[in-house]
Scaffold this motif. Structure first.
Motif, PDB file in Angstrom:
ATOM      1  N   TYR A 125      45.630  50.970  35.442  1.00 50.92           N
ATOM      2  CA  TYR A 125      46.204  49.439  35.970  1.00 50.92           C
ATOM      3  C   TYR A 125      46.659  49.447  37.460  1.00 50.92           C
ATOM      4  O   TYR A 125      47.300  48.675  37.971  1.00 50.92           O
ATOM      5  N   ALA A 256      42.953  43.832  34.747  1.00 49.99           N
ATOM      6  CA  ALA A 256      43.433  43.639  36.100  1.00 49.99           C
ATOM      7  C   ALA A 256      42.637  42.115  36.304  1.00 49.99           C
ATOM      8  O   ALA A 256      43.273  41.259  36.705  1.00 49.99           O
ATOM      9  N   VAL A 337      49.089  44.722  37.504  1.00 49.14           N
ATOM     10  CA  VAL A 337      47.978  43.878  37.305  1.00 49.14           C
ATOM     11  C   VAL A 337      48.064  42.593  37.627  1.00 49.14           C
ATOM     12  O   VAL A 337      47.089  41.794  38.125  1.00 49.14           O
TER      13      VAL A 337
END
Length: 429
Positions: A125, A256, A337
């Motif tokens: 992430y 993301a 994200v």
């Protein structure tokens, strides 16, 4: 979920078979379910914190045994092809990257409850200090900017409707009517879940609302724009894919892009406000605090000092410490994200407009894709092996309006606000 693979070209069947192996291998990997906290614990601690009794929550996890899944994922990585994209079909590269991200996630979950969760969560992430593409500024810099801007403007921008609270069961009925009209009757159910940690969550065919929570009009708009018209929509489009059934499930490596796209959808549909930007930015600053040694209570107080209620402050801190020790120095990085994804997706949309590639933007909704996939898989979109999306969000159905917003954004970003003088503005009108 997928069409008959016998109808595929012989050269594609191998990838379809690997894709099915991938889906079978990850069936027992549940990231948020493994790192989540029971609602009963949260409720007890929120009551205690509300009464000024601060202690670190006692959270107990059950680490899963995912050795078999990891071995199978490693085998799929090897079968899909090497690490050099020049030597591998884009389908093989997609499968290799996806299997690798699931394998890292499995390693992370097997370490649940220890600080060993931190490194793989960052690998999946990102971290607050990562640079924004095309910029020398970091995700952390962006978070600080939006928090400062919200603090400057927020008190003057509070809308009257922000205080209107809609109970979860009332919102459930309203959303069900809207989604039936958009997707077809009964395709997506809306349920109230008293055990849900987040305020809302969406899958392909179900949206859940946290029982006992109240929702504002902005919350309603965000649920439609973010959860229904991105998360559910891309899952439904992905389930239609005849070749890659995995496009119907969010893999760690696409998180993301998917979360960034969902927040970008809020922006494009007018469903985001400065308070929302502050909220997702505070989470990034809190991750940075935890990584640098702040414990759960310190992070809770950080959120509380910035205006969040006792319950919201607890839930915000809980998101940072999912699956990790609460004493400081560790964090679950997923909330990184939302802002980094928003900034990257926004840049991608502007880039695609400049390149006159609106097809790339439409293809982004064909399933659970990363930005990399949208570009690399173009030959298979063109051949028809990967289908275009059946559903598009309302704001994507009006291409000229979207192009107008992005074109305006491209130009005004060249205006440097620090150079603007008040006298110039007064003389220009």
């Amino acid at each position: 979920m997928n069409a008959d693979h016998g109808a595929l070209a012989p050269g594609l069947r191998r990838y379809a078979a690997l894709d099915q192996r991938l889906l079978a291998a990850v069936r027992g990997i549940h990231i948020l379910g493994t790192v989540g906290w029971p609602a009963s614990l949260e409720n007890r601690m929120i009551e205690a914190y509300g009464n000024g009794r601060f202690a670190l929550p006692q959270v107990h996890y059950r680490p899963p045994d995912l050795a078999e899944a990891r071995a199978e994922l490693a085998a799929i990585e090897a079968a899909a092809g090497g690490s050099d994209p020049q030597d591998v079909d884009p389908l093989g590269d997609y499968l290799r990257r996806t299997a690798e991200s699931w394998r890292i996630a499995a390693q992370m979950l097997e370490a649940v409850g220890t600080s060993e969760v931190t490194a793989p969560s960052i690998a999946l992430y990102g971290k607050p200090g990562d640079l924004i593409p095309g910029s020398q500024r970091s995700n952390l810099d962006a978070a600080r900017y939006f928090v400062e801007l919200s603090d400057e403007l927020g008190a003057d921008l509070l809308a009257d409707e922000s205080s209107v609270n809609v109970p979860a069961d009332v919102l459930q009925a309203e959303l069900a009517l809207t989604l039936d009209a958009f997707f077809g009757a009964g395709r997506i159910s809306v349920e109230v879940d008293p055990e849900l940690t987040a305020k809302a969550a969406a899958g392909a065919t179900r949206i859940r609302l946290r029982g006992g929570a109240s929702f504002s009009e902005y919350d309603r708009h965000q649920l439609l724009a973010h959860e229904a018209y991105v998360h559910s929509l891309t899952a439904l489009n992905g389930r239609r894919q005849p070749l890659l059934s995995s496009l119907g499930r969010t893999s760690p490596r696409v998180t993301a892009t998917q979360e960034g796209l969902a927040v970008f959808a809020e922006l494009m549909s007018g469903a985001i406000d400065i308070t929302r930007l502050k909220r997702i930015s505070l989470r990034i600053l809190a991750i940075d605090m935890a990584l640098n040694g702040a414990d759960f209570v310190e992070v809770y107080r950080y959120f509380s000092d910035r205006g969040q209620s006792v319950a919201d402050s607890f839930h915000s801190a809980q998101r940072v410490f999912r699956g990790v020790p609460l004493g400081g120095g560790a964090a679950f990085a997923k909330d990184n994200v939302y802002l980094s994804g928003l900034l990257t997706v926004h840049t991608f949309f502007r880039w695609a407009l400049k390149q006159r590639r609106m097809d790339l933007l439409r293809h982004l909704f064909a399933g659970k894709l990363a930005l990399h996939d949208v570009i690399s898989l173009q030959p298979h979109f063109q051949s028809g092996a990967i289908l275009p999306p059946l559903w598009l969000p309302p704001w994507m159905q009006h291409v000229h309006g979207l192009a107008g917003k992005l074109a305006f954004s491209l130009f005004v970003n060249r205006i440097h606000m620090h150079r603007v003088q008040e006298d110039e503005l007064l003389l220009s009108v």
